[in-house]
Motif scaffolding. Structure first.
Motif, mmCIF file in Angstrom:
data_model
loop_
_atom_site.group_PDB
_atom_site.id
_atom_site.type_symbol
_atom_site.label_atom_id
_atom_site.label_comp_id
_atom_site.label_asym_id
_atom_site.label_seq_id
_atom_site.Cartn_x
_atom_site.Cartn_y
_atom_site.Cartn_z
ATOM 1 N N SER A 1 0.724 -4.363 2.120
ATOM 2 C CA SER A 1 -0.015 -5.242 1.198
ATOM 3 C C SER A 1 -0.286 -6.597 1.825
ATOM 4 O O SER A 1 -1.341 -7.193 1.603
ATOM 5 N N ALA A 2 0.676 -7.057 2.615
ATOM 6 C CA ALA A 2 0.481 -8.337 3.300
ATOM 7 C C ALA A 2 -0.707 -8.242 4.239
ATOM 8 O O ALA A 2 -1.538 -9.149 4.306
ATOM 9 N N GLY A 3 -0.783 -7.123 4.975
ATOM 10 C CA GLY A 3 -1.911 -6.927 5.865
ATOM 11 C C GLY A 3 -3.221 -6.874 5.110
ATOM 12 O O GLY A 3 -4.229 -7.444 5.529
ATOM 13 N N PHE A 4 -3.201 -6.213 3.972
ATOM 14 C CA PHE A 4 -4.401 -6.117 3.139
ATOM 15 C C PHE A 4 -4.816 -7.486 2.634
ATOM 16 O O PHE A 4 -6.004 -7.848 2.651
ATOM 17 N N ALA A 5 -3.815 -8.258 2.202
ATOM 18 C CA ALA A 5 -4.114 -9.575 1.618
ATOM 19 C C ALA A 5 -4.660 -10.535 2.650
ATOM 20 O O ALA A 5 -5.469 -11.416 2.318
ATOM 21 N N MET A 6 -4.219 -10.392 3.898
ATOM 22 C CA MET A 6 -4.640 -11.340 4.925
ATOM 23 C C MET A 6 -6.024 -11.023 5.490
ATOM 24 O O MET A 6 -6.589 -11.838 6.210
ATOM 25 N N ALA A 7 -6.540 -9.851 5.165
ATOM 26 C CA ALA A 7 -7.839 -9.485 5.728
ATOM 27 C C ALA A 7 -8.937 -10.369 5.130
ATOM 28 O O ALA A 7 -8.942 -10.624 3.932
ATOM 29 N N PRO A 8 -9.870 -10.819 5.952
ATOM 30 C CA PRO A 8 -10.881 -11.789 5.482
ATOM 31 C C PRO A 8 -12.054 -11.134 4.758
ATOM 32 O O PRO A 8 -13.207 -11.288 5.141
ATOM 33 N N VAL A 9 -11.724 -10.356 3.729
ATOM 34 C CA VAL A 9 -12.769 -9.716 2.937
ATOM 35 C C VAL A 9 -12.452 -9.909 1.466
ATOM 36 O O VAL A 9 -11.297 -10.138 1.120
ATOM 37 N N PRO A 10 -13.439 -9.781 0.594
ATOM 38 C CA PRO A 10 -13.139 -9.899 -0.839
ATOM 39 C C PRO A 10 -12.169 -8.806 -1.264
ATOM 40 O O PRO A 10 -12.230 -7.684 -0.780
ATOM 41 N N PHE A 11 -11.309 -9.161 -2.148
ATOM 42 C CA PHE A 11 -10.249 -8.245 -2.557
ATOM 43 C C PHE A 11 -10.796 -7.139 -3.465
ATOM 44 O O PHE A 11 -11.505 -7.420 -4.425
#
Lengths: 200, 428
Positions: free
Chosen positions: B146-156
């Motif tokens: 989830s941390a990796g997902f959250a840090m990705a520079p795309v809209p959630f």
């Protein structure tokens, strides 16, 4: 004797000890005699010196507390009255694996304890200390001194562990595969029975 | 024994499929998890985990006292009686019971009660499967993803996030179950792992394998079809790496530590690729941070578990190459500082991130240096405990310093004028 036990209605318990090498030194002598006399008496044989007999009505295996030397838990296998050849192969494979594991770990742990004692004794001797100091407390070595022993012991037993790992993986896969086959056969048998009862 | 247990706890914290320590009492799987997304949940799980770890370490301490109490031996070559020799790695309270088992007459009913029927009770099955899949470690792994997902520079995207978390969780359950399936006799001989379901006979190996298949196949399918094929491939690769490389390698070579670090680094990469669909520098940086973190964490833990590793036949740096063990831990503490500095260069975070994270990175490096120099139990424990809070805090700081996507899109639009604002959640 073994055949008579198997054919007896109600099944019997096949203690691990009887079909494999000695399970534990204190129980090996009582195993054979206990099993034999039980069969003659027509009763269920004792769990070969393990000090436990599963209840007669139970149709499953029983697992006990960890062994003193090997830390492995002994299993008393249930032998159903109409055991098929496949089921017998599975049970024997499991018994063999258990016996082999028991032998290995009991010996290995005993060797570890013994060599550790010898190491501590020799180190204390070199330092000029006794095993017990003035207050009667057991003398010990600190972690860094023991680390030398641990490294040595691990390196010495490396090949032994490699061999054991190979054996264990092979046995584990074989047993699990046999379990799968037995489960499949039982499931098909159950389905066939249900189909027959539905037709009737 | 306690060391093994402690190791397990540490492992679980570290990340995906990290099973470093096996033998010592502490559970081999240290659970290291970072919750970024739900702060409240993160704090709760971290708190629970700390309590769990504290309890394990207390047991470790107790056992340490037992370990060094040796029964007296006069001449070395005299054979010792069976009754006097005990397995000193057993818990003290079982001592009385083991004596009973040697003498069948006394305490029979107590012994009998310790025999259990090997029949699966449906009531117990959820608990058994939770322990088989190392649910706490799995939760930590899902957190890093989830941390990796959250840090990705795309809209959630919520659905994508849920699919990723569920898929990663299922894959982790599968890998953990297979690992336990492979390690039954070894687990029996370590204090930390001796109460696992397969060791206690609560579940058959066949059922464990079926459970693993029924978790792994849907998990990977979910990741491949519901998210993207790259994430699915990474998940499958990680299962393979953990079960077929790391687990057997633990008993063959010290290289297992590096393989295990990769296993722990992959989940945040999976989270990132799930969000963006591509494996870019940001994913590798996050993976790199998790990878580097594994070393101070695990090496410090393994320092106290050397006896159990030695007896169980596990090839760990702390036993065979102690100098290397400490050196590697220290070097990777420094690497964490370096990686934190690279983050703003790759446009993942703002420049406040390396500045804010410098104190905690310097502190863990300092403890790493103390461990390197002193090489004793207290310094290893300090480093280990620091690693437990260091990772969650680092990831939290990283999240708060994340470069806003909106800001990147329109540099002129300064909402609130703050560069540290977290990404705005845009619902689909």
């Amino acid at each position: 004797m073994a055949a008579a036990r198997v054919l007896r209605p109600g099944g019997c318990r096949r203690p691990l000890l009887l079909s494999s090498a000695s399970f534990s030194s204190s129980s090996s002598s009582s195993a054979a005699s206990g099993g034999g006399s039980a069969a003659e008496r027509g009763e269920q044989p004792d769990s070969a010196g393990l000090g436990f007999r599963p209840p007669a009505h139970s149709h499953s295996d029983w697992i006990g507390p960890p062994d003193k030397h090997s830390n492995l838990r002994p299993i008393i296998f249930y032998v159903p009255p109409e055991e098929s050849a496949l089921e017998r192969r599975l049970r024997e494979a499991r018994q063999e694996a258990q016996a082999s594991n028991q032998r290995f770990w009991a010996r290995h742990n005993r060797a570890f304890r013994q060599e550790k004692e010898e190491f501590i004794y020799s180190r204390l001797k070199a330092k000029g200390l006794e095993m017990r100091d003035e207050s009667g407390q057991k003398a010990t070595l600190n972690a860094e001194e023991m680390a030398e022993f641990y490294k040595d012991f691990l390196t010495k037993n490396f090949k032994k562990h490699l061999q054991y790992n190979r054996d264990w993986y092979k046995r584990n896969f074989r047993i699990t595969f046999l379990m799968g086959q037995v489960a499949l056969v039982r499931a098909l048998r159950w389905l066939r029975r249900r189909k027959k009862s539905v037709e009737q | 024994m306690s060391a093994a247990r402690r190791c397990c706890l540490l492992r679980a914290l570290a990340g995906f499929f990290v099973w470093r320590l096996r033998n010592t009492g502490i559970p081999q799987i240290p659970c290291r998890f970072v919750h970024l997304h739900r702060v409240a949940n993160d704090r709760l799980i971290t708190f629970q985990y700390f309590n769990f770890l504290k309890r394990m370490l207390q047991q470790l301490d107790q056992e340490k006292k037992v370990v060094y109490k040796i029964s007296p031996v006069s001449p070395v070559h005299q054979s010792w009686s069976e009754t006097s020799s005990r397995n000193e790695l057993r818990e003290v309270k079982s001592a009385a019971e083991t004596e009973d088992s040697v003498i069948p007459v006394g305490g029979e009913s107590r012994e009998d009660r310790r025999w259990k029927e090997m029949k699966v009770q449906l009531d117990d099955l959820p608990g058994i499967l939770a322990r088989l899949s190392k649910i706490k470690l799995t939760a930590l792994v899902v957190s890093t993803a989830s941390a990796g997902f959250a840090m990705a520079p795309v809209p959630f995207e919520l659905t994508c996030f849920l699919f990723t978390s569920l898929g990663t969780g299922l894959a982790s359950c599968a890998a953990n179950s297979i690992n336990q399936f492979f390690e039954v006799p070894f687990d029996s001989n370590m204090n930390r792992t001796k109460n696992r379901p397969l060791v206690r006979g609560q579940i058959s190996p066949l059922l464990a394998v079926c459970f693993a298949a029924s978790c792994g196949i849907p998990g990977i399918a979910l990741l491949t079809l519901g998210v993207n094929s790259l994430t699915g491939a990474l998940g499958a690769f990680n299962i393979f790496l953990y079960t077929c490389c790391y687990t057997p390698l633990k008993r063959m070579s010290i290289a297992n530590t590096w393989v295990g670090a990769v296993v722990g680094a992959i989940p945040p990469i999976m989270g990132w690729t799930a969000a963006t669909g591509s494996l870019d520098a940001g994913a590798l940086l996050l993976g790199g941070i998790l990878y580097s973190w594994q070393f101070p964490h695990f090496n410090a833990l393994s320092w106290g578990l050397r006896e159990e590793y030695s007896r169980g036949g596990y090839c760990m740096m702390s036993v065979t190459h102690p100098g290397l063990c400490r050196r590697v831990a220290l070097h990777h503490c420094f690497a964490l500082i370096g990686l934190s500095t690279v983050a703003p260069v790759l446009d993942i975070t703002t420049w406040t991130f390396p500045i804010i994270s410098l104190p905690i990175n310097l502190y863990i490096s300092y403890l790493g240096f103390r461990f390197y120099r002193d090489a004793d139990r207290s310094s290893s424990r300090k480093l280990f405990f620091c690693s437990l809070w260091h990772l969650p805090m680092l990831l939290l700081v990283m999240f708060t310093c994340k470069k806003s996507v909106l800001e990147k899109e329109d540099k002129g639009d300064l909402r609130g004028g703050s560069h540290e604002m977290a990404l705005e959640i845009r619902l689909p």
